[in-house]
Design a protein around this motif. Structure first.
Motif, PDB file in Angstrom:
ATOM      1  N   ARG A   1       0.860  -1.184   0.000  1.00  0.00           N
ATOM      2  CA  ARG A   1       0.000   0.000   0.000  1.00  0.00           C
ATOM      3  C   ARG A   1       0.898   1.235   0.000  1.00  0.00           C
ATOM      4  NH1 ARG A   1      -5.327   1.376   2.161  1.00  0.00           N
ATOM      5  NH2 ARG A   1      -5.296   3.534   2.842  1.00  0.00           N
ATOM      6  N   VAL A   2       0.635   2.161  -0.913  1.00  0.00           N
ATOM      7  CA  VAL A   2       1.399   3.399  -1.028  1.00  0.00           C
ATOM      8  C   VAL A   2       0.447   4.556  -0.766  1.00  0.00           C
ATOM      9  CG1 VAL A   2       2.914   4.763  -2.483  1.00  0.00           C
ATOM     10  CG2 VAL A   2       2.809   2.299  -2.798  1.00  0.00           C
ATOM     11  N   GLU A   3       0.742   5.353   0.268  1.00  0.00           N
ATOM     12  CA  GLU A   3      -0.127   6.470   0.649  1.00  0.00           C
ATOM     13  C   GLU A   3       0.557   7.798   0.358  1.00  0.00           C
ATOM     14  OE1 GLU A   3      -1.037   5.902   4.776  1.00  0.00           O
ATOM     15  OE2 GLU A   3      -2.389   4.234   4.365  1.00  0.00           O
ATOM     16  N   ASN A   4      -0.245   8.871   0.401  1.00  0.00           N
ATOM     17  CA  ASN A   4       0.211  10.244   0.218  1.00  0.00           C
ATOM     18  C   ASN A   4       0.723  10.496  -1.206  1.00  0.00           C
ATOM     19  OD1 ASN A   4       0.511  12.861   1.143  1.00  0.00           O
ATOM     20  ND2 ASN A   4       2.636  12.553   1.717  1.00  0.00           N
ATOM     21  N   LEU A   5       0.008   9.939  -2.183  1.00  0.00           N
ATOM     22  CA  LEU A   5       0.377  10.148  -3.580  1.00  0.00           C
ATOM     23  C   LEU A   5      -0.139  11.497  -4.054  1.00  0.00           C
ATOM     24  CD1 LEU A   5      -0.472   6.640  -5.074  1.00  0.00           C
ATOM     25  CD2 LEU A   5       1.778   7.537  -4.503  1.00  0.00           C
TER      26      LEU A   5
ATOM     27  N   VAL B   1      -4.566   2.485  -8.612  1.00  0.00           N
ATOM     28  CA  VAL B   1      -4.535   3.783  -7.940  1.00  0.00           C
ATOM     29  C   VAL B   1      -5.978   4.172  -7.627  1.00  0.00           C
ATOM     30  CG1 VAL B   1      -3.876   6.207  -8.144  1.00  0.00           C
ATOM     31  CG2 VAL B   1      -2.428   4.454  -9.152  1.00  0.00           C
ATOM     32  N   GLN B   2      -6.236   4.561  -6.364  1.00  0.00           N
ATOM     33  CA  GLN B   2      -7.611   4.861  -5.913  1.00  0.00           C
ATOM     34  C   GLN B   2      -7.648   6.164  -5.132  1.00  0.00           C
ATOM     35  OE1 GLN B   2      -8.459   1.715  -3.163  1.00  0.00           O
ATOM     36  NE2 GLN B   2      -8.419   0.118  -4.691  1.00  0.00           N
ATOM     37  N   GLU B   3      -8.826   6.764  -5.092  1.00  0.00           N
ATOM     38  CA  GLU B   3      -9.085   7.900  -4.197  1.00  0.00           C
ATOM     39  C   GLU B   3      -9.735   7.341  -2.939  1.00  0.00           C
ATOM     40  OE1 GLU B   3      -9.081  11.444  -4.231  1.00  0.00           O
ATOM     41  OE2 GLU B   3      -7.782  11.398  -5.986  1.00  0.00           O
ATOM     42  N   GLU B   4      -9.209   7.732  -1.780  1.00  0.00           N
ATOM     43  CA  GLU B   4      -9.764   7.248  -0.522  1.00  0.00           C
ATOM     44  C   GLU B   4      -9.785   8.393   0.474  1.00  0.00           C
ATOM     45  OE1 GLU B   4      -7.813   4.339   2.466  1.00  0.00           O
ATOM     46  OE2 GLU B   4      -8.854   3.100   0.985  1.00  0.00           O
ATOM     47  N   GLN B   5     -10.950   8.912   0.781  1.00  0.00           N
ATOM     48  CA  GLN B   5     -11.121  10.014   1.735  1.00  0.00           C
ATOM     49  C   GLN B   5     -10.200  11.190   1.405  1.00  0.00           C
ATOM     50  OE1 GLN B   5     -10.439   8.213   5.540  1.00  0.00           O
ATOM     51  NE2 GLN B   5     -12.413   7.182   5.570  1.00  0.00           N
ATOM     52  N   ASN B   6     -10.318  11.710   0.193  1.00  0.00           N
ATOM     53  CA  ASN B   6      -9.527  12.846  -0.291  1.00  0.00           C
ATOM     54  C   ASN B   6      -8.033  12.579  -0.355  1.00  0.00           C
ATOM     55  OD1 ASN B   6     -11.876  14.339  -0.564  1.00  0.00           O
ATOM     56  ND2 ASN B   6     -11.736  15.131   1.526  1.00  0.00           N
ATOM     57  N   ASN B   7      -7.619  11.349  -0.261  1.00  0.00           N
ATOM     58  CA  ASN B   7      -6.217  10.965  -0.411  1.00  0.00           C
ATOM     59  C   ASN B   7      -6.113   9.972  -1.551  1.00  0.00           C
ATOM     60  OD1 ASN B   7      -5.245  12.454   1.785  1.00  0.00           O
ATOM     61  ND2 ASN B   7      -5.767  10.813   3.208  1.00  0.00           N
ATOM     62  N   LYS B   8      -5.039  10.070  -2.291  1.00  0.00           N
ATOM     63  CA  LYS B   8      -4.803   9.136  -3.374  1.00  0.00           C
ATOM     64  C   LYS B   8      -3.863   8.056  -2.861  1.00  0.00           C
ATOM     65  CE  LYS B   8      -4.270   9.534  -8.311  1.00  0.00           C
ATOM     66  NZ  LYS B   8      -3.822  10.384  -9.405  1.00  0.00           N
TER      67      LYS B   8
END
Length: 123
Positions: free
Chosen positions: A41-45, A69-76
């Motif tokens: 899982r890669v966060e803060n894209l 690549v997904q949008e999750e609660q205003n985070n990519k």
């Protein structure tokens, strides 16, 4: 340990010790469980990151079999699958905290929950 795992370990440039069995060398790269696919899982894209950019960043460490690549609660966020555990571990250790398209990314392994085995009653 499977033959594929032994070949994976031998392909790494690890120090070899004649008195040390190959299974002990796997501690250098972490536990190898049959060289199964590993999810990351890669966060803060940043908004500019696409699946292709993410795949290119991780393919330097090994074979990437799936990128999402997904949008999750205003985070990519990005979800990747890599073919070998040691490749995934190296990618996580090196890419975590590194800049990717302007943002410092956070990289984590995804551990799947194992279902407990059902006990069969004797008849």
């Amino acid at each position: 340990m499977s033959l594929a795992c032994k070949l994976c370990i031998r392909s790494l440039s690890l120090p070899t010790y004649p008195n040390r069995p190959l299974s002990k060398l796997s501690s250098w790269v972490g536990p190898l469980k049959g060289c199964a696919k590993v999810k990351i899982r890669v966060e803060n894209l940043s908004d500019r990151v696409t699946g292709e950019i993410l795949k290119d960043a991780f393919s330097d460490f090994g074979e990437v079999t799936h990128v999402e690549v997904q949008e999750e609660q205003n985070n990519k966020i990005g979800i990747l699958k890599m073919r070998y555990n040691q490749d995934a571990k190296a990618a996580i250790n090196i890419i975590n905290g590194s800049p990717l398209e302007g943002n410092l990314v956070k990289v984590f392994p995804i551990y799947e929950k194992r279902r407990p085995k059902r006990s069969r009653s004797k008849r």
